[in-house]
Design a protein around this motif. Structure first.
Motif, short mmCIF file in Angstrom:
data_model
loop_
_atom_site.label_atom_id
_atom_site.label_comp_id
_atom_site.label_asym_id
_atom_site.label_seq_id
_atom_site.Cartn_x
_atom_site.Cartn_y
_atom_site.Cartn_z
N PHE A 127 0.83 -1.20 0.00
CA PHE A 127 0.00 0.00 0.00
C PHE A 127 0.86 1.25 0.00
O PHE A 127 0.62 2.20 -0.75
N THR A 128 1.89 1.24 0.84
CA THR A 128 2.73 2.42 0.94
C THR A 128 3.39 2.74 -0.39
O THR A 128 3.43 3.90 -0.82
N LYS A 129 3.91 1.70 -1.03
CA LYS A 129 4.56 1.94 -2.34
C LYS A 129 3.59 2.54 -3.33
O LYS A 129 3.89 3.54 -4.00
N GLY A 130 2.43 1.91 -3.40
CA GLY A 130 1.44 2.40 -4.36
C GLY A 130 1.01 3.82 -4.04
O GLY A 130 0.92 4.67 -4.94
N PHE A 131 0.81 4.06 -2.78
CA PHE A 131 0.29 5.36 -2.40
C PHE A 131 1.34 6.45 -2.62
O PHE A 131 1.03 7.55 -3.10
N VAL A 132 2.56 6.12 -2.28
CA VAL A 132 3.62 7.12 -2.45
C VAL A 132 3.83 7.42 -3.93
O VAL A 132 3.99 8.58 -4.33
N LYS A 133 3.76 6.37 -4.73
CA LYS A 133 3.87 6.58 -6.17
C LYS A 133 2.76 7.50 -6.67
O LYS A 133 2.98 8.43 -7.44
N ALA A 134 1.57 7.22 -6.18
CA ALA A 134 0.43 8.04 -6.59
C ALA A 134 0.59 9.47 -6.12
O ALA A 134 0.29 10.41 -6.86
N LEU A 135 1.12 9.63 -4.92
CA LEU A 135 1.34 10.99 -4.39
C LEU A 135 2.33 11.74 -5.25
O LEU A 135 2.11 12.91 -5.59
N LEU A 179 -8.32 -0.38 6.34
CA LEU A 179 -8.45 1.05 6.60
C LEU A 179 -7.52 1.47 7.73
O LEU A 179 -6.92 2.54 7.67
N THR A 180 -7.42 0.62 8.71
CA THR A 180 -6.52 0.94 9.82
C THR A 180 -5.09 1.09 9.32
O THR A 180 -4.40 2.05 9.68
N THR A 181 -4.67 0.15 8.51
CA THR A 181 -3.33 0.24 7.94
C THR A 181 -3.17 1.51 7.13
O THR A 181 -2.16 2.21 7.24
N GLN A 182 -4.19 1.78 6.34
CA GLN A 182 -4.14 2.96 5.49
C GLN A 182 -3.98 4.22 6.32
O GLN A 182 -3.13 5.07 6.03
N VAL A 183 -4.79 4.31 7.35
CA VAL A 183 -4.71 5.49 8.21
C VAL A 183 -3.34 5.60 8.85
O VAL A 183 -2.75 6.68 8.91
N LYS A 184 -2.82 4.48 9.27
CA LYS A 184 -1.50 4.51 9.91
C LYS A 184 -0.44 5.04 8.96
O LYS A 184 0.35 5.92 9.31
N VAL A 185 -0.43 4.47 7.76
CA VAL A 185 0.61 4.86 6.80
C VAL A 185 0.44 6.33 6.43
O VAL A 185 1.43 7.09 6.37
N MET A 186 -0.79 6.73 6.22
CA MET A 186 -0.99 8.12 5.82
C MET A 186 -0.57 9.06 6.93
O MET A 186 0.00 10.12 6.69
N ARG A 187 -0.86 8.64 8.14
CA ARG A 187 -0.47 9.50 9.25
C ARG A 187 1.05 9.59 9.35
O ARG A 187 1.61 10.65 9.65
N MET A 239 -4.83 1.11 -1.74
CA MET A 239 -5.16 0.05 -0.78
C MET A 239 -5.90 -1.08 -1.48
O MET A 239 -5.62 -2.26 -1.25
N ALA A 240 -6.82 -0.71 -2.35
CA ALA A 240 -7.57 -1.76 -3.06
C ALA A 240 -6.64 -2.56 -3.95
O ALA A 240 -6.76 -3.78 -4.06
N CYS A 241 -5.69 -1.86 -4.57
CA CYS A 241 -4.73 -2.57 -5.42
C CYS A 241 -3.85 -3.49 -4.58
O CYS A 241 -3.54 -4.61 -5.00
N ALA A 242 -3.47 -2.99 -3.42
CA ALA A 242 -2.62 -3.82 -2.56
C ALA A 242 -3.36 -5.06 -2.11
O ALA A 242 -2.78 -6.13 -1.98
#
Lengths: 434, 158
Positions: free
Chosen positions: B17-25, B140-148, B62-65
């Motif tokens: 998730f982190t990789k995907g999200f950071v890439k997207a960011l 979602l919990t993971t997502q929130v953690k990483v985003m935070r 997150m959905a992709c992950a």
């Protein structure tokens, strides 16, 4: 099919377990009671000597169910041996006299198929027949009849013209008397159990205490009437004989049938007192409450909640709060400096360092991202107010601008998801802290 | 194995998730190049657009992950792909049965509420809805953690 069988057996064990521990969730509480009651009735049906004793009746039901499971594979079970025609009137007497419960009396009552027109008189107060009328229509009529007609058709020829619900009830119970006297064919067994379950637990489900009261009040009347009824057992025996012939036919049919029949047989056997619909419903409820327990563990602060509706509320709130946090954090990310290089390794390792309890528990509620943000993991309302604890780390001036913008955005009510109102509240709640 | 002890499992959901999200960011930031000062004081409209993009990106990554094996992630990806994130999609509704008692009806209302909260929940039966809810909650919990964490890193570096 094998998978189904094993699943069924497993379920049986679970049902038996839930008989012993009625603390299996709120929604399940009516169930063990129901099972035990119906099982009690089945005990008294199958084993007259046990049925005479009200205390043994309920105490024995798991054993009986298990033994019936065991018997069930072979065509000649214990219950078969106990179901020759002669003992049956005795069984009915026992049930009637012992009056362990209304359920026990009930099958013996309605086995008097010949006096169906007199049935309403037998139940002097009429409340029982009313209840049968009301619930027989709603429950038995809906659940039993759709499931059963294919099975009933062969034996029903003489009775089908009766349309009153009491008549319908007595159809079911006529099945009991006929099939119960035989206890022979797998299909007959199934039918018997199905109909018995309808007659037994539909009043139970809907008007439990009421029915008990009524029946205890009536029991003295009932005993008198039982004498009258005994005089008519001869008639009934004739009916049983006829049913016996029918049952033999079905027995032959089913025994010559393919193994699918035995599968159906198993399901009905182990259900002890349900038709296929309520059986499936029970499986479904069991599975759902299992999931609910899992969710209960996931949602913090949800351990003491027992109500299903309250728990669903908590779950919804928690998921929504998580979604709001995601929105809030994306809002934050939208406003911070976009030119930053984001180091994935750093994020992950930082996360791990902070959450210490391990990367293995990714999903676990490890105590927050940072030890500097010790929000209480146990209370999820605490999560949201604690979020801005990271805010003071922003430079003061941009932070103010940022927050003003955030507030403005919130109050603009831009499209976004349905939780935007909650976000507004949230922002309002955050405001004093900033 | 080939990583230091304290580094994360590269195949865990969180790292994916982190990789995907950071890439997207990074992609989002590239599409809107701006200086640091102007980004903070950019117009609310800009921020709103970025906020939506980031939110969508976080959900999408997150959905992709999670992949396609989960109903909620499938539904989420489908929604994002069809840009129907805010409803307007015709779905099969599960009719409530009429003979429910009051308590059951309340429960059913709650379950229907939960259906609206969990993506793709409209077409599920109650059992799979609860299952998906459990998984969705964890993610979602993971997502929130990483985003935070990302927000924190941002806030400490600026």
């Amino acid at each position: 099919m094998g998978g189904h069988d094993s699943e069924d057996v497993g379920f049986q064990h679970r049902i038996d377990g839930s008989l012993n521990c009625p603390s299996s969730g709120m929604s399940m509480n009516p169930l063990p009671e129901k099972v035990s009651r119906t099982a009690t009735s089945s005990v008294s049906m199958f084993k007259p000597s046990n049925g005479a004793d009200p205390f043994f009746g309920s105490g024995w039901d798991p054993i009986v169910s298990l033994s019936q499971n065991d018997n069930f594979g072979g065509p000649s079970g214990v219950s078969h041996g106990e179901f020759p025609n002669p003992p049956y009137p005795v069984a009915m007497e026992n049930q009637g006299m012992s009056s362990t419960s209304h359920l026990v009396q009930y099958p013996s009552d309605s086995s008097y198929v010949g006096m169906v027109p007199k049935l309403p008189q037998c139940f002097g107060s009429g409340s029982f027949s009313e209840m049968v009328g009301s619930f027989g229509l709603s429950e038995c009529g809906q659940i039993a009849n759709p499931g059963c007609p294919p099975n009933y058709n062969p034996n029903r020829e003489g009775v089908t013209e009766r349309t009153s619900t009491i008549g319908a009830q007595s159809h079911d119970d006529r099945q009991i008397s006929e099939e119960g006297a035989l206890g022979s064919s797998p299909n007959g067994k199934r039918r018997k159990r199905v109909s018995k379950s309808n007659s037994a637990f539909s009043p139970n489900k809907n008007a439990d205490g009421e029915l008990n009261k009524d029946m205890s009040g009536e029991s003295s009347d009932y005993l008198k009437e039982q004498d009258e009824k005994k005089a008519k057992t001869e008639e009934n025996a004739a009916a049983n004989l006829r049913g016996k012939q029918m049952g033999k036919q079905t027995k032959e049919n089913s025994q010559s049938g393919d193994p699918k029949d035995s599968y159906i047989h198993i399901r009905a056997r182990r259900g002890q007192a349900t038709n296929s619909h309520s059986l499936a419903e029970r499986v479904r409820r069991e599975k759902i409450s299992e999931r609910m327990r899992l969710l209960q563990e996931l949602v913090p602060g949800c351990n003491k909640i027992t109500g299903k509706a309250v728990m669903l509320d908590e779950i919804i709130n928690y998921v929504q709060s998580l979604q709001q946090q995601v929105e809030f954090l994306s809002m934050k990310l939208a406003t911070v400096n976009p030119e930053l290089n984001i180091d994935i390794e750093r994020i992950l390792s930082k996360d791990i360092l902070n959450s210490r309890s391990g990367s293995g528990a990714i999903f676990g509620f490890s105590p927050g991202i940072g030890s500097s943000h010790p929000y209480p993991p146990g209370m999820f309302p605490g999560n949201l107010p604690s979020m801005p604890t990271s805010a003071p780390q922003f430079p003061s001036l941009p932070q103010n601008v940022l927050d003003n913008e955030l507030q403005g955005l919130f109050h603009m009510g831009f499209d976004s998801s349905s939780a935007i109102d909650n976000m507004g509240q949230n922002a309002g709640r955050l405001k004093p802290e900033l | 194995m080939y990583r230091p002890m304290n580094s994360p499992n590269p195949n865990s959901l969180k790292s994916r998730f982190t990789k995907g999200f950071v890439k997207a960011l990074i992609r989002i930031n590239k599409n809107h190049p701006r200086s640091a000062s102007s980004s903070i004081s950019s117009s609310p409209r800009e921020i709103r657009r970025r906020y939506h993009k980031i939110k969508t990106a976080s959900y999408a990554s997150m959905a992709c992950a999670v992949g396609r094996r989960r109903a909620w992630s499938r539904a989420l990806l489908w929604k994002i792909r069809n840009q129907a994130c805010n409803g307007g999609v015709v779905r099969r509704s599960i009719g409530s049965r009429s003979h429910y008692s009051m308590k059951k009806r309340v429960e059913q209302n709650k379950v229907n509420e939960l259906r609206k909260v969990v993506p793709g929940g409209e077409g599920m039966d109650t059992w799979s809805l609860l299952e998906e809810t459990a998984h969705y909650m964890k993610c979602l919990t993971t997502q929130v953690k990483v985003m935070r964490t990302i927000v924190e890193i941002h806030s400490t570096t600026t």
